[in-house]
Every structure is written in C-alpha cells, then in structure tokens.
Design a protein around this motif. Structure first.
Motif, PDB file in Angstrom:
ATOM      1  N   GLN A  60     -25.037  18.247 -13.123  1.00  0.00           N
ATOM      2  CA  GLN A  60     -25.170  18.889 -14.422  1.00  0.00           C
ATOM      3  C   GLN A  60     -26.626  19.287 -14.648  1.00  0.00           C
ATOM      4  OE1 GLN A  60     -24.160  16.501 -17.979  1.00  0.00           O
ATOM      5  NE2 GLN A  60     -22.683  18.100 -18.444  1.00  0.00           N
ATOM      6  N   PRO A  61     -26.923  20.606 -14.763  1.00  0.00           N
ATOM      7  CA  PRO A  61     -28.308  21.049 -14.951  1.00  0.00           C
ATOM      8  C   PRO A  61     -28.769  20.866 -16.400  1.00  0.00           C
ATOM      9  CG  PRO A  61     -26.838  22.935 -14.881  1.00  0.00           C
ATOM     10  CD  PRO A  61     -25.981  21.731 -14.661  1.00  0.00           C
ATOM     11  N   GLY A  62     -30.045  20.572 -16.556  1.00  0.00           N
ATOM     12  CA  GLY A  62     -30.619  20.434 -17.892  1.00  0.00           C
ATOM     13  C   GLY A  62     -31.995  19.803 -17.825  1.00  0.00           C
ATOM     14  N   ASP A  63     -32.819  20.046 -18.814  1.00  0.00           N
ATOM     15  CA  ASP A  63     -34.186  19.509 -18.868  1.00  0.00           C
ATOM     16  C   ASP A  63     -34.998  19.916 -17.642  1.00  0.00           C
ATOM     17  OD1 ASP A  63     -33.306  18.306 -21.137  1.00  0.00           O
ATOM     18  OD2 ASP A  63     -33.321  16.260 -20.358  1.00  0.00           O
ATOM     19  N   GLY A  64     -34.632  21.019 -17.016  1.00  0.00           N
ATOM     20  CA  GLY A  64     -35.370  21.477 -15.843  1.00  0.00           C
ATOM     21  C   GLY A  64     -35.034  20.741 -14.564  1.00  0.00           C
ATOM     22  N   LYS A  65     -33.998  19.894 -14.570  1.00  0.00           N
ATOM     23  CA  LYS A  65     -33.586  19.207 -13.353  1.00  0.00           C
ATOM     24  C   LYS A  65     -32.062  19.058 -13.343  1.00  0.00           C
ATOM     25  CE  LYS A  65     -34.901  14.809 -15.543  1.00  0.00           C
ATOM     26  NZ  LYS A  65     -35.745  13.594 -15.416  1.00  0.00           N
ATOM     27  N   LYS A  86     -21.846  25.120 -16.624  1.00  0.00           N
ATOM     28  CA  LYS A  86     -22.577  25.261 -15.362  1.00  0.00           C
ATOM     29  C   LYS A  86     -22.490  24.029 -14.458  1.00  0.00           C
ATOM     30  CE  LYS A  86     -25.903  28.487 -17.383  1.00  0.00           C
ATOM     31  NZ  LYS A  86     -27.333  28.772 -17.668  1.00  0.00           N
ATOM     32  N   ASN A  87     -21.639  23.074 -14.820  1.00  0.00           N
ATOM     33  CA  ASN A  87     -21.489  21.884 -13.979  1.00  0.00           C
ATOM     34  C   ASN A  87     -20.952  22.259 -12.606  1.00  0.00           C
ATOM     35  OD1 ASN A  87     -22.162  20.626 -16.345  1.00  0.00           O
ATOM     36  ND2 ASN A  87     -20.655  18.995 -16.127  1.00  0.00           N
ATOM     37  N   VAL A  88     -21.460  21.597 -11.583  1.00  0.00           N
ATOM     38  CA  VAL A  88     -21.014  21.828 -10.206  1.00  0.00           C
ATOM     39  C   VAL A  88     -20.455  20.526  -9.660  1.00  0.00           C
ATOM     40  CG1 VAL A  88     -21.736  22.436  -7.871  1.00  0.00           C
ATOM     41  CG2 VAL A  88     -22.700  23.654  -9.829  1.00  0.00           C
ATOM     42  N   LEU A  89     -19.200  20.558  -9.219  1.00  0.00           N
ATOM     43  CA  LEU A  89     -18.548  19.374  -8.654  1.00  0.00           C
ATOM     44  C   LEU A  89     -18.599  19.429  -7.134  1.00  0.00           C
ATOM     45  CD1 LEU A  89     -15.349  19.371 -10.910  1.00  0.00           C
ATOM     46  CD2 LEU A  89     -17.470  18.114 -11.290  1.00  0.00           C
ATOM     47  N   TRP A 136     -25.211  17.312 -24.220  1.00  0.00           N
ATOM     48  CA  TRP A 136     -26.133  18.447 -24.224  1.00  0.00           C
ATOM     49  C   TRP A 136     -25.940  19.284 -25.495  1.00  0.00           C
ATOM     50  CZ3 TRP A 136     -29.449  18.499 -20.167  1.00  0.00           C
ATOM     51  CH2 TRP A 136     -29.068  17.811 -19.006  1.00  0.00           C
ATOM     52  N   GLY A 137     -24.961  18.893 -26.311  1.00  0.00           N
ATOM     53  CA  GLY A 137     -24.509  19.763 -27.406  1.00  0.00           C
ATOM     54  C   GLY A 137     -25.233  19.614 -28.715  1.00  0.00           C
ATOM     55  N   VAL A 138     -26.478  19.156 -28.707  1.00  0.00           N
ATOM     56  CA  VAL A 138     -27.232  19.017 -29.950  1.00  0.00           C
ATOM     57  C   VAL A 138     -28.149  20.231 -30.122  1.00  0.00           C
ATOM     58  CG1 VAL A 138     -28.939  17.641 -31.211  1.00  0.00           C
ATOM     59  CG2 VAL A 138     -27.177  16.492 -29.868  1.00  0.00           C
ATOM     60  N   SER A 139     -28.106  20.818 -31.304  1.00  0.00           N
ATOM     61  CA  SER A 139     -29.015  21.938 -31.613  1.00  0.00           C
ATOM     62  C   SER A 139     -29.645  21.691 -32.971  1.00  0.00           C
ATOM     63  CB  SER A 139     -28.260  23.273 -31.600  1.00  0.00           C
ATOM     64  OG  SER A 139     -27.208  23.258 -32.546  1.00  0.00           O
ATOM     65  N   TRP A 140     -30.728  22.376 -33.238  1.00  0.00           N
ATOM     66  CA  TRP A 140     -31.498  22.146 -34.455  1.00  0.00           C
ATOM     67  C   TRP A 140     -32.238  23.437 -34.817  1.00  0.00           C
ATOM     68  CZ3 TRP A 140     -32.193  20.115 -29.667  1.00  0.00           C
ATOM     69  CH2 TRP A 140     -33.330  20.524 -28.950  1.00  0.00           C
ATOM     70  N   PRO A 141     -32.724  23.528 -36.012  1.00  0.00           N
ATOM     71  CA  PRO A 141     -33.446  24.749 -36.413  1.00  0.00           C
ATOM     72  C   PRO A 141     -34.667  24.973 -35.526  1.00  0.00           C
ATOM     73  CG  PRO A 141     -32.907  23.414 -38.330  1.00  0.00           C
ATOM     74  CD  PRO A 141     -32.574  22.586 -37.140  1.00  0.00           C
ATOM     75  N   GLY A 142     -34.757  26.166 -34.964  1.00  0.00           N
ATOM     76  CA  GLY A 142     -35.891  26.506 -34.115  1.00  0.00           C
ATOM     77  C   GLY A 142     -35.656  26.250 -32.645  1.00  0.00           C
ATOM     78  N   LYS A 143     -34.481  25.771 -32.277  1.00  0.00           N
ATOM     79  CA  LYS A 143     -34.202  25.511 -30.864  1.00  0.00           C
ATOM     80  C   LYS A 143     -34.078  26.838 -30.108  1.00  0.00           C
ATOM     81  CE  LYS A 143     -30.882  23.543 -27.649  1.00  0.00           C
ATOM     82  NZ  LYS A 143     -29.519  23.005 -27.436  1.00  0.00           N
ATOM     83  N   ARG A 144     -34.739  26.919 -28.942  1.00  0.00           N
ATOM     84  CA  ARG A 144     -34.658  28.118 -28.119  1.00  0.00           C
ATOM     85  C   ARG A 144     -33.300  28.183 -27.422  1.00  0.00           C
ATOM     86  NH1 ARG A 144     -39.125  25.799 -25.817  1.00  0.00           N
ATOM     87  NH2 ARG A 144     -38.041  25.874 -23.795  1.00  0.00           N
ATOM     88  N   ASP A 145     -32.849  29.389 -27.128  1.00  0.00           N
ATOM     89  CA  ASP A 145     -31.549  29.578 -26.471  1.00  0.00           C
ATOM     90  C   ASP A 145     -31.541  29.010 -25.057  1.00  0.00           C
ATOM     91  OD1 ASP A 145     -30.559  30.824 -28.709  1.00  0.00           O
ATOM     92  OD2 ASP A 145     -30.996  32.857 -27.992  1.00  0.00           O
ATOM     93  N   ASP A 146     -32.714  29.028 -24.396  1.00  0.00           N
ATOM     94  CA  ASP A 146     -32.772  28.553 -23.015  1.00  0.00           C
ATOM     95  C   ASP A 146     -33.119  27.053 -22.920  1.00  0.00           C
ATOM     96  OD1 ASP A 146     -35.345  28.740 -23.942  1.00  0.00           O
ATOM     97  OD2 ASP A 146     -36.188  29.484 -22.047  1.00  0.00           O
ATOM     98  N   GLU A 147     -33.178  26.381 -24.057  1.00  0.00           N
ATOM     99  CA  GLU A 147     -33.574  24.972 -24.094  1.00  0.00           C
ATOM    100  C   GLU A 147     -32.341  24.081 -23.991  1.00  0.00           C
ATOM    101  OE1 GLU A 147     -36.978  22.496 -26.600  1.00  0.00           O
ATOM    102  OE2 GLU A 147     -35.878  24.126 -27.545  1.00  0.00           O
ATOM    103  N   THR A 148     -32.276  23.235 -22.958  1.00  0.00           N
ATOM    104  CA  THR A 148     -31.170  22.291 -22.799  1.00  0.00           C
ATOM    105  C   THR A 148     -31.745  20.880 -22.682  1.00  0.00           C
ATOM    106  OG1 THR A 148     -31.206  22.649 -20.408  1.00  0.00           O
ATOM    107  CG2 THR A 148     -29.604  23.909 -21.670  1.00  0.00           C
ATOM    108  N   ILE A 149     -31.437  20.063 -23.656  1.00  0.00           N
ATOM    109  CA  ILE A 149     -31.966  18.701 -23.718  1.00  0.00           C
ATOM    110  C   ILE A 149     -30.799  17.716 -23.755  1.00  0.00           C
ATOM    111  CG2 ILE A 149     -33.407  17.069 -25.000  1.00  0.00           C
ATOM    112  CD1 ILE A 149     -34.989  19.414 -23.960  1.00  0.00           C
ATOM    113  N   LEU A 150     -30.882  16.695 -22.924  1.00  0.00           N
ATOM    114  CA  LEU A 150     -29.840  15.664 -22.891  1.00  0.00           C
ATOM    115  C   LEU A 150     -30.169  14.588 -23.924  1.00  0.00           C
ATOM    116  CD1 LEU A 150     -27.257  14.731 -21.386  1.00  0.00           C
ATOM    117  CD2 LEU A 150     -28.741  13.371 -19.911  1.00  0.00           C
ATOM    118  N   PHE A 151     -29.232  14.366 -24.860  1.00  0.00           N
ATOM    119  CA  PHE A 151     -29.401  13.358 -25.899  1.00  0.00           C
ATOM    120  C   PHE A 151     -28.466  12.180 -25.636  1.00  0.00           C
ATOM    121  CE2 PHE A 151     -31.343  16.875 -27.997  1.00  0.00           C
ATOM    122  CZ  PHE A 151     -32.129  16.369 -29.013  1.00  0.00           C
TER     123      PHE A 151
END
Length: 789
Positions: free
Chosen positions: A64-69, A250-253, A503-518
């Motif tokens: 699972q891609p995210g946070d640049g890794k 974008k998950n790859v099995l 990965w499904g958390v968003s907030w005001p000002g979040k960029r479209d290309d920003e993926t952060i694992l919470f």
C-alpha cells in the motif's frame, strides 16, 4: 594399525591428564554451545515444514503506497479469495483466515475453558496437511456450526470420551458440534490455535465483514498453486486486481511463499529485506566461531607441547614410520579426544536444555528418535577432531629426526607465530562479544527510558467478553465505590497492541497528492485520565454528551495536529471517509506500536460499541494485591461464566523488547562461554610457558628478582597479544554495532567508554588467567629447579 593408533592415543591422553582435561573441557564447552545454538537455529528453519505441499502454499501480501513509501502487510479484502479462484489460473484453492476475534470460552457440561482459535474457509485442511485423529479434512468445516479441535483440547474438554459429534458451547451461547480432532499444532507453526471454526460463523457474528468491499483489509488469504512455476503468472494477474475491482485503489497484491514467511517477514518499500533470518545468521556465525575458538585452543596446547613430542616423532621416523602414519596417529588422538568431548557436551546440553528452553520460551529437544540427528552430532564430533588436530598433525609430523635425536631441535618456535595469531583471534572475538552485549543492553535501556506517553504503572486491562460487554459501567462503578480503582474506560483494542489505521483522513488545506497513514485508537470517556495520557487542549469524551455518543467528535494526538497544521485545532472539522468529525481535544503522543518507531498521527473516535478491552487505573493508596482481589471478585459477579483475566500494562509493554532482550542474553551467555573457552587455552599456554622457563625463574629468583618481577615477566607476552586483539577488535565492533543500530529510528550513539570497558574486562580476565600460573611459578623454591645444575 588403527587399533595400535587407538592404544597409543589413549596412553598419551592418560599420560598428560592436565592438558587432556583442558583440551577436552574446552572442546566440550565449544561443542555444547554449538549444539544449543544450532538447536535454536534448526527450530526456526523448520517452521511450517511439516506440511506436505508447503512449496505450493502462498500467503497474499498487500503493498500500500503512502507517505512517500510502500507499506506491506498481510491483511486483505474479504472478496479476494473467491476472486482469486475465478481470475487466476493454476490456483487449486484460496481460503480466508482470521485469528484476532476467535478466542473464546468453550463449555462442555459444567467445564469451561478459555482457548485460542481461528476462523477459516472450507478447504483450509485441504491446503494444510494437519494429521486428523478423528474426522476427515474434506468436510471438517463444511457445516456452519462445526468445530475442529486439537488432541490436547479434546482431552481437556471430554477426558476419555469420544469427542466426535459432541456439542460444546462457545462463549456460553453458540452450540458447536465437533467435526474433527487433529494432532496438537507444533510450536514452530505460523498458525497457532487450539480450535478452528468455519469462516461463515465469523461473518454471522460480524455483519460488517460480509458486506465489506475491496477497501477493507482484515483477512489473511492463503492460496495453493498447482506448482511453484505458476507463481510469476499469478502475480502478474494479482498486481492490478484491487484496482480493477475498486477504481482508484492503488494497492498491489502479490503471493509470498508460506515457507519463507517466518524467516523473511520484514519488508521495506514493498520488498522482502530479511527478518528472523538475520538473527539466525548471527547465531549461526556465533556458533561456528565458538566451535573454532575451541579448536584453536586444541591447536595451541598441542603445538605448545611440541618439544615433548619431538623425541617420540624422531625415534618413530628413525625406525621407519612415515609422515602419513604419524599424521594419522595425531589425528586419531584429536578425534578420540573430540568424541569424548562430544559425549561430555551432550551431557551438558541435556542438563542445560530445560533452563535454555525457559530462557527462550521454546520447547527445543535433542533428536532422540532420529538416527540422522545422532549421525550429524557424531559427524560434528569427528569434524571438530579433524579440524582441531589438523595443524598439530602437520606440524608435529614434520620434525626432522636427525636434529631431534642430536639435541639440535628447539620445539615450539616455528609454531609460535601461529599460536600468537590464534590467541589474538580468540580474544578479539571475546572483545567483540563483550562490546555487542554492552551496546545491545544500552540500546534497550535507551528505548525503555523514553517516555511512553502514558502511565504504565497501576494500569490494568481486562478483556471484554461474555456478560461484561453489557456490564462495563456496572463493574466500573462497583470498583470505584470499593476504592479499588480511581477511573476506568474502554478501548477497541489494547493500548499495547497497534492495529487499525486508515488513509481516509482529510482536513482543511490538505493537498490532493498528500497521503498520510493515521492510526485509529477508539476509546471511551475518561480515556486520558485512565491511561495517564496528557490532554494538551480541549476536553475528554463524555457519555453524557450527545455529540460524543453520536460519533461526530474526535480526539487527535499532537502528531496529527502537526501534520494537519491546525493552529487552533479545537472546533476544527476533519473528514474520515464520508464522516465529518469535530476535534474536541488534543493529547500528547503515546507509544502504541513499536517503541523503536516514530509515533504516527492518530485519531481517537468515541468508542460506542465493539470494544475489546476495559482499562482501569488502580488506586495507588491501596496494595496491588487488594485491588486485584477486588477486581477478580467483582468480575465473578458480573461475568460469572468467564475466568477473571487481568493484564498489567507495564508487563505487556515489556514484551515489546522480547527479541532484543533475547539477543542480548544469548550474546552475553555465549560470549561468556567463548571467553571461558579462551581462558582454558590461555591457562594451558601459561602453564606450559612457566614449565619451560622454570630454570630461568630459579636463576632470576636467586639473583634477587621479586615475585612481582617474575609474574610480570611471564605475563607480559600474553598481555601484548591481548592488547593487539583489543586494537583489532574495536574498529570491527564499531562497524558491526553501527550497522545493527541503523534499523532503529531511536538509537544510541556508540561511546568510547563501551570499547574501553570491553577492553578492560578482557585484560582483567587475561591477567587473572595467566597470573595464577605466573605467581605459582614465581613462588616455587629455586633449589628444586636448580639442583641438577
């Protein structure tokens, strides 16, 4: 001829009892250490090898891609298994399994036992060849109310009764019929359980699972292929499977060999980079090094006695013995001594194995019923004898008879450089092991001393099961009234066990290309008060607040606040999927997963239902025993069918350091053994050196030399070698330990005092070993050594 070799070898061993004892003792310790370490290594290499078709079995891993890794985990979507059967050729079977919700209370008549289990699809026993004692694998999980149990559990529940067809209750509610009994699951198996239930039972008790789609990962999917050659084609099809069924995902099995799962479980950026195999390679190297150190001792002591054996070699060569026959003689001596050492080593292993198993928490056993195992052990003994005796045999058999018999031979000089090198190698290895032990312990202490972010002391957790799920508030109020606890809350899972994330958390000002694992940590009211987490801003949850109970509010940790760049977080609206949540509080980061990794951003929704843990803060003004007794008594009242279970948060947290503590303990234990073996050799060499210089010591003593002078004279040569060993070992130790430390996010820096302490310990050990013989020689009466002069 061989009989003659044996006879002469035995006479030589008996004639030189001290040297033979030192050699045998060193070899015995070396072989015993080697066997213990290799039993541990073999145990891990044999994981899951009991299954007939293990080379055709695969576990689905999820990249699972995210946070640049890329994050890799074994959780997969519920629809995956049936989809694989449909879309991937050469698949024989695909089944889903899950373990974290299967533990439960099994009741038969008036007997109840809490046991661990798992859910699995029909076909699980067709993939894994567990041996059935009763029932058949083909239909063991076909019925929705069936249960397959292990032999040990069958005896626990039913005693001598036939278990087949018997009805047991799970969690005092659901009746289950025993459809099969299998042999107990070995400890070296990835799937550990005492019973297995049909997958459909999991879906019936968790309706969300039945309707979950490709975006929900919670099941482990096991696949059986026709043959390993089908793997590349299968992985090509699976690569885009999630994306084809869930657009934008974008998950790859990929299929990962089940046989590699235990040894190669660590992934970085979607690729396997090792795991347990790293530790096993380290222990294998350690085992070989200890055995070689024991062999080095043998070589040193054998060549040190060269002058004593020179006349024997000269006479035998003069009467016609060939060099090959002499080599055979010396090799035979070493093999006999090695086999005796092997017998002693086996006795040491038998005596120490129970303590070794207790230390490791395993059940290692010698291969008593396996002839091949005994052949391997005998082979180790013979090989050790050949290695240990090889150089002495070449060296001693090379003596020239004319020089020896004319008295022109001075033994030991030609072997001296090699003996010095071997002593340096031995003590260099000792310095490295001491340094490694100090470094590992300091790293563990460093991480343990870091703030966990919550108060582990006086914090306990109780699993929510049976009637407790509807009596949580009753129990909390009862214990508060009795003074046993000061506060209580509920968690969806333990504060010591990481789990859900999104990965499904968003907030005001979040960029479209920003993926952060919470991380997602659900908790009830009084969460921060009970856990001892510091509330930085805002308020706690309250069961009396409609917004909290409606699930529209959320607490976040300080890392989440930083990621979202919320200057005034209280009152901010964030989105979790399609749900809008109002931030009502910010709490200080706490360690939830690995204490060696950085804390991730975390959200804490209010825990309304589906909670698995009740956490309580014990009253510090009363004894722990009194508090626990009160909790157990109350549990028996509100949840009578379940045995009380109270887990201490501080004890559970310590389990996170289990692997590193084991590494430190083994390095310490076998490092000490390596040093002891080295000291055997040094002791023997010092004794021989003192014996060779007995007349010189007598003359020096008559001329006025003190005991200190004579002790320094005999010790300085050995201390030079130990100093050289320290100088060589220190840069090697620095490089190796820096490499080991790189795998930790939070790590110590190597300090000069660690190397200095390792060197000092080695020097003290060497001085203590050599000084005994040196002082003994210095105190001897010079009249006795000079009376023939």
């Amino acid at each position: 001829m061989f009989k003659n070799y044996l006879k002469i070898a035995w006479r030589n061993i008996l004639k030189h009892k001290v040297f033979s004892s030192l050699n045998a003792g060193g070899l015995a310790l070396g072989i015993a250490s080697f066997l213990l370490l290799m039993l541990y290594v073999t145990y891990h290499y044999s994981f899951d090898k009991q299954f007939d078709n293990i080379n055709n079995i695969y576990l689905v891993e999820n990249n699972q891609p995210g946070d640049g890794k890329i994050y890799t985990f074994a959780a997969t979507p519920q629809p995956l298994a049936p989809t694989i059967k449909t879309e991937v050729p050469d698949v024989v079977r695909a089944v889903r399994t899950i373990t974290y919700t299967a533990e439960g209370l099994l009741t038969y008549k008036n007997n109840s036992f809490k046991k661990s289990g798992m859910f699995a699809d029909d076909g699980f026993f067709d993939i894994f060849s567990y041996k059935f004692i009763a029932g058949a694998p083909a239909n063991a999980l076909k019925q929705p109310n069936s249960i397959v149990i292990t032999e040990k559990l069958a005896k626990t529940l039913f005693g001598s009764e036939d278990p087949m067809g018997k009805i047991v209750k799970r969690n005092n509610q659901l009746p289950l019929q025993v459809s099969g009994v299998i042999e107990d699951v070995p400890s070296n198996a990835t799937f550990k359980f005492e019973f297995i239930l049909p997958w459909i039972m999991f879906e019936d008790s968790n309706p969300w699972a039945k309707s979950s789609g490709w975006g929900s990962n919670f099941a482990r999917t096991v696949v059986q292929l026709k043959n390993p050659g089908a793997l590349p084609a299968a992985n090509r099809i699976m690569k885009g499977m999630v994306g084809r069924h869930a657009e934008g995902n974008k998950n790859v099995l990929f299929l990962y060999p089940f046989s590699k799962l235990h040894l190669y479980s660590k992934f970085e950026d979607g690729k396997s980079v090792g795991g347990m195999i790293d530790q096993l390679q380290l222990f294998t190297t350690l085992a070989i090094c200890i055995l070689l150190i024991a062999c080095v001792n043998f070589m040193n002591l054998s060549t040190a006695r060269s002058e004593e054996r020179a006349k024997e070699v000269g006479i035998r060569k003069a009467i016609g013995s060939s060099r090959s026959s002499l080599m055979g003689q010396f090799i035979t001596e070493s093999v006999i001594l090695s086999m005796l050492s092997t017998i002693i080593a086996l006795a040491l292993v038998v005596l120490s194995l129970p303590y070794f198993n207790q230390l490791l928490g395993l059940e290692l056993v010698l291969p008593y019923n396996k002839p091949l195992g005994w052949l391997i052990i005998a082979g180790i003994g013979v090989l050790t004898g050949l290695i240990a005796g090889s150089y002495p045999a070449f060296y001693l058999s090379a003596f020239e008879p004319i020089k020896v018999l004319k008295g022109m031979f001075k033994g030991g000089k030609s072997a001296l450089p090699l003996r010095k090198v071997l002593v340096v190698v031995q003590f260099g290895f000792a310095v490295f092991l001491i340094t490694a032990t100090i470094c590992i312990y300091k790293q563990i202490k460093f991480v343990q001393s870091k703030s966990t972010g919550y108060d582990k002391n006086n914090l306990v957790e109780i699993p929510i099961e049976g009637d407790l799920s509807k009596n949580v508030n009753v129990l909390a109020n009862q214990l508060k009234s009795s003074g046993a606890i000061t506060s209580a809350t509920v968690f969806q899972q333990s504060i010591n066990e990481s789990g859900s994330n999104t990965w499904g958390v968003s907030w005001p000002g979040k960029r479209d290309d920003e993926t952060i694992l919470f991380d997602i940590f659900r908790a009830g009211e009084d969460f921060t008060k009970t856990a001892g987490v510091k509330l930085l801003q805002g308020r706690e949850f309250s069961a009396g607040n409609p917004a909290d109970t409606a699930g529209t509010t959320v607490l976040i940790n300080e890392s989440a606040q930083k990621v979202m760049k919320l200057k005034s977080p209280i009152g901010s609206i964030i989105n979790w999927g399609d749900t809008k949540l109002t931030v009502v509080g910010v709490y200080k980061d706490f360690v939830w997963g690995s204490p060696y990794e950085k804390t991730r951003p975390m959200i804490t929704p209010f825990a309304n239902n589906g909670n698995s843990v009740m956490a309580m803060r014990l009253n510090p003004d009363r004894s722990i025993t009194a508090n626990i007794d009160a909790i157990n008594k109350a549990l028996k009242t509100v949840n009578p069918f379940y045995p009380p279970t109270v887990n201490f948060a501080d004890s559970d947290f310590e389990q996170k350091f289990k692997d590193e503590k084991l590494l430190a303990t083994l390095a310490n234990l076998f490092g000490c053994l390596a040093i002891i073996i080295s000291c055997f050799g040094l002791f023997g060499l010092a004794a021989y050196a003192a014996e060779q210089r007995v007349k010189e010591i007598g003359v020096r003593k008559v001329l006025g030399a003190t005991v200190f002078d004579l002790t320094a004279l005999l010790s300085k040569d050995f201390l030079k070698l130990v100093t050289i060993a320290i100088v060589i070992a220190i840069p090697v130790s620095i490089w190796a330990m820096n490499q080991w430390l790189q795998k930790f996010e939070y790590r110590i820096s190597l300090s000069w005092w660690m190397m200095a302490l390792a060197g000092l310990i080695t020097v003290v050990i060497a001085i203590a070993t050599v000084s005994y013989q040196a002082i003994k020689a210095a105190l001897a009466n010079p009249v006795k050594s000079l009376r023939s002069e």
